[in-house]
Design a protein around this motif. Structure first.
Motif, mmCIF file in Angstrom:
data_model
loop_
_atom_site.group_PDB
_atom_site.id
_atom_site.type_symbol
_atom_site.label_atom_id
_atom_site.label_comp_id
_atom_site.label_asym_id
_atom_site.label_seq_id
_atom_site.Cartn_x
_atom_site.Cartn_y
_atom_site.Cartn_z
ATOM 1 N N UNK A 27 0.829 -1.205 0.000
ATOM 2 C CA UNK A 27 0.000 0.000 0.000
ATOM 3 C C UNK A 27 0.866 1.258 0.000
ATOM 4 N N UNK A 28 1.945 1.255 0.757
ATOM 5 C CA UNK A 28 2.854 2.402 0.801
ATOM 6 C C UNK A 28 3.493 2.638 -0.564
ATOM 7 N N UNK A 29 3.867 1.580 -1.248
ATOM 8 C CA UNK A 29 4.458 1.704 -2.580
ATOM 9 C C UNK A 29 3.442 2.284 -3.559
ATOM 10 N N UNK A 30 2.217 1.808 -3.510
ATOM 11 C CA UNK A 30 1.160 2.331 -4.376
ATOM 12 C C UNK A 30 0.932 3.818 -4.099
ATOM 13 N N UNK A 31 0.880 4.185 -2.836
ATOM 14 C CA UNK A 31 0.691 5.585 -2.469
ATOM 15 C C UNK A 31 1.865 6.436 -2.950
ATOM 16 N N UNK A 32 3.075 5.937 -2.788
ATOM 17 C CA UNK A 32 4.258 6.659 -3.245
ATOM 18 C C UNK A 32 4.231 6.901 -4.740
ATOM 19 N N UNK A 33 3.807 5.908 -5.492
ATOM 20 C CA UNK A 33 3.722 6.059 -6.949
ATOM 21 C C UNK A 33 2.679 7.100 -7.333
ATOM 22 N N UNK A 79 10.902 4.193 2.090
ATOM 23 C CA UNK A 79 10.217 3.346 1.099
ATOM 24 C C UNK A 79 11.209 2.798 0.087
ATOM 25 N N UNK A 80 12.120 3.638 -0.388
ATOM 26 C CA UNK A 80 13.138 3.181 -1.342
ATOM 27 C C UNK A 80 14.037 2.119 -0.723
ATOM 28 N N UNK A 81 14.428 2.321 0.529
ATOM 29 C CA UNK A 81 15.296 1.345 1.200
ATOM 30 C C UNK A 81 14.590 0.004 1.385
ATOM 31 N N UNK A 82 13.310 0.045 1.699
ATOM 32 C CA UNK A 82 12.575 -1.206 1.938
ATOM 33 C C UNK A 82 12.246 -1.958 0.657
ATOM 34 N N UNK A 83 12.022 -1.223 -0.433
ATOM 35 C CA UNK A 83 11.635 -1.878 -1.679
ATOM 36 C C UNK A 83 12.804 -2.081 -2.639
ATOM 37 N N UNK A 84 13.906 -1.353 -2.408
ATOM 38 C CA UNK A 84 15.013 -1.421 -3.347
ATOM 39 C C UNK A 84 14.743 -0.653 -4.624
ATOM 40 N N UNK A 85 13.670 0.164 -4.629
ATOM 41 C CA UNK A 85 13.286 0.939 -5.799
ATOM 42 C C UNK A 85 13.700 2.389 -5.570
ATOM 43 N N UNK A 86 14.723 2.821 -6.259
ATOM 44 C CA UNK A 86 15.239 4.162 -6.079
ATOM 45 C C UNK A 86 14.493 5.238 -6.826
ATOM 46 N N UNK A 87 13.458 4.868 -7.556
ATOM 47 C CA UNK A 87 12.737 5.898 -8.327
ATOM 48 C C UNK A 87 11.834 6.658 -7.413
#
Length: 87
Positions: A27-33, A79-87
């Motif tokens: 959910x956090x990733x979706x919100x971040x996007x 969020x980037x650290x937890x997902x490994x997604x730097x975008x």
């Protein structure tokens, strides 16, 4: 809230849950996007308003809160650290 909840849920030493599969992180990733377009400004300080379905409203003011931007940068960093997604 979502990231803190995720970090608490995955900490086995706390024994808070037995059935957690990363839903809060998803959910956090979706919100971040959905919030990412707010940062598309000349200064990269985000707009104050984002419609989570449609993006930045027409005529949105360029006036921004530095405190809000700072808080968001911390959240996006986690969020980037937890997902490994730097975008």
């Amino acid at each position: 809230g979502l990231l803190s909840g995720h970090l608490l849920a995955v900490d086995a030493s706390l024994n808070l849950t037995t059935e957690y599969d990363g839903e809060l992180l998803a959910l956090a990733l979706d919100l971040g996007e959905r919030l990412a377009p707010a940062f598309e400004t000349p200064t990269s300080i985000p707009y104050g308003t984002v419609n989570l379905r449609y993006g930045i409203p027409r005529g949105e003011t360029p006036v921004a809160s530095l405190a809000g931007a700072g808080s968001l940068s911390i959240e996006f960093g986690v969020l980037s650290a937890l997902t490994g997604d730097g975008s």
